[in-house]
Motif scaffolding. Structure first.
Motif, mmCIF file in Angstrom:
data_model
loop_
_atom_site.group_PDB
_atom_site.id
_atom_site.type_symbol
_atom_site.label_atom_id
_atom_site.label_comp_id
_atom_site.label_asym_id
_atom_site.label_seq_id
_atom_site.Cartn_x
_atom_site.Cartn_y
_atom_site.Cartn_z
ATOM 1 N N LEU A 140 43.056 36.035 47.860
ATOM 2 C CA LEU A 140 43.756 37.286 47.579
ATOM 3 C C LEU A 140 43.432 38.391 48.573
ATOM 4 O O LEU A 140 43.838 39.545 48.373
ATOM 5 C CB LEU A 140 43.429 37.760 46.152
ATOM 6 N N GLY A 141 42.736 38.082 49.658
ATOM 7 C CA GLY A 141 42.356 39.120 50.628
ATOM 8 C C GLY A 141 43.543 39.745 51.336
ATOM 9 O O GLY A 141 43.441 40.850 51.879
ATOM 10 N N GLY A 142 44.708 39.095 51.314
ATOM 11 C CA GLY A 142 45.894 39.630 51.998
ATOM 12 C C GLY A 142 46.501 40.848 51.341
ATOM 13 O O GLY A 142 47.443 41.431 51.881
ATOM 14 N N MET A 143 45.980 41.272 50.188
ATOM 15 C CA MET A 143 46.531 42.436 49.498
ATOM 16 C C MET A 143 46.052 43.754 50.106
ATOM 17 O O MET A 143 46.657 44.811 49.850
ATOM 18 C CB MET A 143 46.150 42.396 48.015
ATOM 19 N N VAL A 144 44.991 43.740 50.900
ATOM 20 C CA VAL A 144 44.417 44.981 51.444
ATOM 21 C C VAL A 144 45.458 45.700 52.301
ATOM 22 O O VAL A 144 46.115 45.097 53.153
ATOM 23 C CB VAL A 144 43.146 44.675 52.256
ATOM 24 N N GLY A 145 45.616 46.997 52.039
ATOM 25 C CA GLY A 145 46.562 47.816 52.781
ATOM 26 C C GLY A 145 47.975 47.765 52.235
ATOM 27 O O GLY A 145 48.884 48.372 52.809
ATOM 28 N N LYS A 146 48.191 47.060 51.121
ATOM 29 C CA LYS A 146 49.531 46.904 50.551
ATOM 30 C C LYS A 146 49.532 47.348 49.096
ATOM 31 O O LYS A 146 48.524 47.742 48.535
ATOM 32 C CB LYS A 146 49.990 45.443 50.661
ATOM 33 N N ARG A 147 50.694 47.258 48.466
ATOM 34 C CA ARG A 147 50.802 47.453 47.022
ATOM 35 C C ARG A 147 51.745 46.397 46.464
ATOM 36 O O ARG A 147 52.567 45.836 47.172
ATOM 37 C CB ARG A 147 51.267 48.861 46.653
ATOM 38 N N GLY A 148 51.615 46.142 45.163
ATOM 39 C CA GLY A 148 52.455 45.131 44.543
ATOM 40 C C GLY A 148 51.999 44.867 43.119
ATOM 41 O O GLY A 148 51.502 45.761 42.433
ATOM 42 N N SER A 149 52.136 43.619 42.673
ATOM 43 C CA SER A 149 51.771 43.263 41.309
ATOM 44 C C SER A 149 50.959 41.978 41.302
ATOM 45 O O SER A 149 51.028 41.177 42.239
ATOM 46 C CB SER A 149 53.012 43.099 40.426
ATOM 47 N N ALA A 150 50.189 41.787 40.232
ATOM 48 C CA ALA A 150 49.385 40.580 40.046
ATOM 49 C C ALA A 150 49.656 40.037 38.662
ATOM 50 O O ALA A 150 49.563 40.761 37.667
ATOM 51 C CB ALA A 150 47.898 40.886 40.208
ATOM 52 N N LYS A 151 50.001 38.758 38.612
ATOM 53 C CA LYS A 151 50.249 38.101 37.332
ATOM 54 C C LYS A 151 49.109 37.141 37.036
ATOM 55 O O LYS A 151 48.741 36.323 37.875
ATOM 56 C CB LYS A 151 51.578 37.336 37.356
ATOM 57 N N PHE A 152 48.562 37.247 35.823
ATOM 58 C CA PHE A 152 47.483 36.388 35.355
ATOM 59 C C PHE A 152 48.047 35.519 34.231
ATOM 60 O O PHE A 152 48.592 36.050 33.260
ATOM 61 C CB PHE A 152 46.312 37.219 34.826
ATOM 62 N N SER A 153 47.924 34.218 34.322
ATOM 63 C CA SER A 153 48.500 33.359 33.292
ATOM 64 C C SER A 153 47.638 32.128 33.094
ATOM 65 O O SER A 153 46.909 31.691 33.989
ATOM 66 C CB SER A 153 49.927 32.940 33.676
ATOM 67 N N THR A 154 47.721 31.572 31.891
ATOM 68 C CA THR A 154 46.995 30.356 31.576
ATOM 69 C C THR A 154 47.800 29.534 30.585
ATOM 70 O O THR A 154 48.510 30.087 29.733
ATOM 71 C CB THR A 154 45.605 30.671 30.984
ATOM 72 N N SER A 155 47.705 28.229 30.705
ATOM 73 C CA SER A 155 48.403 27.344 29.771
ATOM 74 C C SER A 155 47.492 26.888 28.649
ATOM 75 O O SER A 155 47.955 26.303 27.663
ATOM 76 C CB SER A 155 48.962 26.126 30.511
ATOM 77 N N THR A 156 46.203 27.147 28.778
ATOM 78 C CA THR A 156 45.242 26.833 27.719
ATOM 79 C C THR A 156 44.361 28.050 27.487
ATOM 80 O O THR A 156 44.152 28.868 28.379
ATOM 81 C CB THR A 156 44.359 25.634 28.097
ATOM 82 N N GLY A 157 43.827 28.169 26.277
ATOM 83 C CA GLY A 157 42.992 29.323 25.990
ATOM 84 C C GLY A 157 43.806 30.601 26.005
ATOM 85 O O GLY A 157 44.987 30.616 25.642
ATOM 86 N N SER A 158 43.207 31.691 26.451
ATOM 87 C CA SER A 158 43.897 32.979 26.520
ATOM 88 C C SER A 158 43.335 33.785 27.675
ATOM 89 O O SER A 158 42.291 33.452 28.225
ATOM 90 C CB SER A 158 43.726 33.757 25.209
ATOM 91 N N VAL A 159 44.036 34.842 28.043
ATOM 92 C CA VAL A 159 43.540 35.727 29.094
ATOM 93 C C VAL A 159 43.960 37.163 28.783
ATOM 94 O O VAL A 159 45.139 37.480 28.700
ATOM 95 C CB VAL A 159 44.029 35.300 30.495
#
Length: 816
Positions: free
Chosen positions: A470-489
């Motif tokens: 994820l180091g390519g995000m430096v100097g930019k803006r955008g969104s991050a999606k966190f997802s899982t198919s088991t358990g929860s987050v």
């Protein structure tokens, strides 16, 4: 005037979803086999209808026939109740598109007096936001010139969420920032928790509507005692901002903590709260959904105390009954976390009715981190507060909303142009979770992927840029999606600008499209019930009058009887535009203290085309001192997939006790599911003045199953059951109409809340001339609009869900 029981028969049916009285069949009724009690009932009812005392709306003028009535100006769906730029202040708006298609919408800036507010950096008072698929956009009002204040208003397309950011710059001090959630422009009440022990609470209050309103403010202390009332008059589209303690009669809050409720009897109100501790300030979350009986398991994904950090949890009880619940503190490894100030890892919270409580983990000793887990009783809301203290610097604070402990997906907006984004991720389940993280830039391009494992009940925290890939995000803006198919987050975001930091709101996924259909199905059925009841009563009245002339109906519409089996309700007062017509097969038999009714009615759209047919079988009978009603019917659309919709009603109406439940069930072939539910409701209405407003509240449960698996049945006169399927969710409902009329005027609206899926349905009449309605489904925690739609007088229109699918609505029923 109606008897008590007869009035409740009519009132309950307003909400039931089925017919109570068959129209034309009354002209053919024979009572030779009826008991004396039934004969008396029919004779009394007929007499009251013939002399006009059954008219619910006889004193009300029809708004649609008044040439001075103007269409209401549609209000925006969301507002940022405070915008400040210049004089040391900066404001920004961030928007993120969760959809796979681009969207565009305007953002309007409004001055405190309700007039357009020019933002020099934007070249006007309106700017167009263009969001690529999965893209992010920022609108800025920089700190230039003298201080200017106002608010921002906009309607977010389905699948778009946003937030505001305030920054205050003072010479010689570290900047202070606060991220502020958007407010619902259609809310009629809003509640926030305040703490004036060492802080000052400021509020911005907006009237987004086109009519003046008066906002009632009620203060409760932490023991639930009312300690102040105030009233604020707001002209159309206007705003006021002040410290809460400076409002008339609210000075008694100083030195205390508690909650403040802002409410309007007409129009809407949007509220923003800020709390100040010297220069340090942060936003205060507000809640606009009605209190419900559904508990919800939540987590505060980060707790930090010692080493310069302080954490606290605030809880407020919006109900009229005391509640008690534990708050559990958990280490990053998933084991109990000892909090010395609490003498253990659990704190018991005892909240009186309308009370507020504070749980603190003070800044003492070395740094300790973990998270907090809590199951909030229905009607209780809360949030967390972080404070960082650094020698020689002003304290920094951030208020953080609680996260859904059962979430499997969450998205946040990040900005790494001049900031650093930190995240805390919790798996509160007993199953290990493999969390996938996907980064998108502002143009919607994927610029990074990462994956991390979270054991059961564990937590991890890190700077987002430091996660692998994820180091390519430096100097930019955008969104991050966190997802899982088991358990929860469950995810918490913080952004840092040097020492200054603030929380970052998260949004769930697009929201369950099944939950959206459940809400829409039940919410629309309430509209159908209202129209069905009032139209049938108008038909019955005209049938008993045996008048062959056109009878204009107050509130709009007309009814015309030309003999047995031929009664029509019209949209217009001159009986030229048919809406509902009975078919020759309508019959009714009266025998042994019971009415047995069978009916077919045809429904027409505004352009005269047939939109569907409703068939039903029902009974009404006396048992002891109660009137027992039950019925089952099917509405079949005339076009499209023509998927039948099952409808049902059971009621037990007595002199002192009234219970009723309505049901709906249908197949959704495109989903491969059948969806249905039974919804008990309670009605509050004037027994002496039928033109007065009516309100209702209640709730119910919904089920899902394979296509064809659901059957709505009435196994006994007092029970309504859906056979087949498995439980899906529970709903709470609340709403009302300005009058009991065929086409009720403004303010007429109702909401349904699905707390388990973090979604709320709202539908409102917006135009007294056309009686058009708009509907939305929003994510409760963020205000994100998940679905939008509109229907006309006949209940016909469309709804667009968060997955981009568009479904037809026909006569208040959903097409696939």
């Amino acid at each position: 005037m109606l008897t008590h029981n007869q009035r409740h028969v009519a009132a309950w049916t307003l909400l039931s979803g089925c017919l109570l009285l068959a129209p034309a069949a009354w002209a053919q009724t024979h009572t030779t086999n009826a008991t004396p009690q039934m004969n008396a009932f029919l004779a009394d009812l007929k007499a009251r209808m013939q002399n006009g005392s059954y008219r619910f709306d006889q004193t009300r003028n029809a708004a649609s026939s008044d040439p001075t009535v103007q269409a209401a100006v549609p209000t925006p769906s969301s507002v940022l109740p405070q915008v400040a730029f210049g004089g040391g202040w900066y404001t920004a708006l961030y928007f993120t598109n969760l959809n796979g298609s681009p969207v565009s919408f305007p953002v309007n800036f409004v001055g405190d007096n309700g007039t357009p507010l020019t933002v020099p950096s934007l070249g006007g008072s309106t700017t167009q936001v263009n969001l690529a698929a999965f893209g992010t956009a920022i609108i800025e009002a920089p700190n230039v010139g003298s201080l200017v204040e106002g608010y921002a208003a906009f309607t977010l397309p389905s699948g778009v969420f946003g937030c505001g950011v305030f920054r205050q710059s003072v010479a010689g001090q570290q900047d202070q920032e606060a991220v502020v959630p958007l407010a619902d422009a259609g809310a009629t009440s809003s509640t926030l928790t305040w703490d004036e022990t060492n802080f000052v609470t400021a509020v911005a209050i907006v009237n987004p509507g086109s009519t003046a309103t008066s906002v009632d403010v009620t203060l409760f202390d932490e023991n639930g005692h009312t300690i102040g009332h105030s009233s604020i008059a707001l002209p159309p589209h206007s705003k006021t901002a002040a410290t809460l303690q400076s409002l008339p009669a609210l000075g008694g809050m100083v030195g205390k903590r508690g909650s403040a409720q802002f409410s309007v009897s007409s129009g809407s109100v949007a509220v923003l709260g800020l709390r100040f501790n010297g220069l340090a300030f942060t936003s205060i979350p507000t809640t606009t959904s009605d209190p419900d009986s559904i508990s919800k398991t939540s987590v505060l994904p980060q707790i930090a105390f010692g080493g310069g950090w302080y954490s606290a949890l605030y809880f407020t009880n919006r109900t009229g009954s005391p509640v008690s619940f534990p708050v559990n503190f958990v280490s990053n490894a998933g084991t109990p976390l000892n909090v010395p100030s609490l003498d253990g890892s659990t704190a018991q919270v005892n909240l009186p009715a309308h009370g507020t409580a504070l749980v603190e983990a003070p800044n003492a000793g070395s740094l300790v981190q973990g998270y907090a887990a809590v199951t909030l009783p229905g009607g209780v809301f809360g949030y967390g507060v972080f404070r960082q203290s650094v020698a020689g610097q002003q304290d920094q604070e951030a208020v953080v909303p609680l996260a859904d402990a059962g979430a499997t997906s969450s998205t946040l907006t990040w900005d790494e142009t001049n900031f650093v984004t930190a995240v805390a991720m919790v798996n509160a389940s007993s199953t290990a979770a493999a969390v996938a993280v996907t980064l998108s830039d502002e143009n919607g391009n994927i610029i990074g992927n990462s994956s991390l494992s979270l054991p059961p009940n564990s937590k991890t925290a890190a700077a987002l840029r430091n996660l692998p890939g994820l180091g390519g995000m430096v100097g930019k803006r955008g969104s991050a999606k966190f997802s899982t198919s088991t358990g929860s987050v469950a995810v918490l975001g913080l952004r840092f600008n040097g020492l200054a930091f603030t929380s970052i709101p998260t949004a769930g996924a697009l929201g369950s499209v099944v939950a959206q259909r459940v809400l829409a199905q039940t919410g629309l059925a309430i509209g159908m019930a209202s129209i069905v009841l009032q139209s049938q009563l108008d038909m019955v009245t005209q049938t008993f009058a045996t008048s062959t002339g056109c009878q204009a109906l107050p509130g709009g519409g007309g009814v015309y009887w030309v003999g047995p089996n031929n009664v029509t309700v019209y949209y217009d007062t001159r009986c030229t535009q048919p809406y509902i017509a009975t078919n020759p097969g309508t019959t009714m038999v009266v025998s042994n203290n019971k009415l047995v009714i069978s009916e077919i009615a045809t429904y027409y759209g505004l352009n005269g085309t047939i939109i569907g047919a409703l068939t039903l079988n029902e009974t009404a009978q006396f048992i002891d001192s109660a009137v027992i009603l039950n019925g089952l019917g099917i509405f079949t659309p005339a076009a499209g997939a023509r998927t039948p919709v099952q409808l049902g009603l059971v009621c037990s109406l007595g002199e002192f006790s009234n219970t009723c439940a309505g049901g709906v069930a249908q197949n959704f072939p495109a989903l491969g599911l059948a969806i249905g539910g039974v919804t008990p409701l309670s009605l509050t209405a004037s027994l002496s003045d039928a033109t007065a407003p009516v309100t209702f509240s209640g709730g119910g449960s919904s089920v899902t199953g394979p296509i064809g698996s659901l059957t709505l049945t009435s196994p006994s006169p007092t029970s309504l059951v859906i056979q087949g399927g498995t439980p899906y969710t529970s709903l709470t409902a609340r709403g009302g109409a300005a009058a009991f009329e065929l086409f009720p005027p403004t303010p007429t609206s109702w909401t349904l809340t699905d707390s388990a899926h973090d979604q709320q349905f709202q539908i409102s009449v917006i135009d007294d001339a056309t009686r058009n309605l708009t509907l939305t489904i929003k994510q409760i925690s963020t205000g994100t609009t998940l679905a939008t739609g509109a229907v006309d007088q006949s209940g016909t229109g469309t709804i667009t869900y968060s997955d981009g699918s568009v479904a037809a609505i026909t006569n208040w029923t959903l097409a696939n």
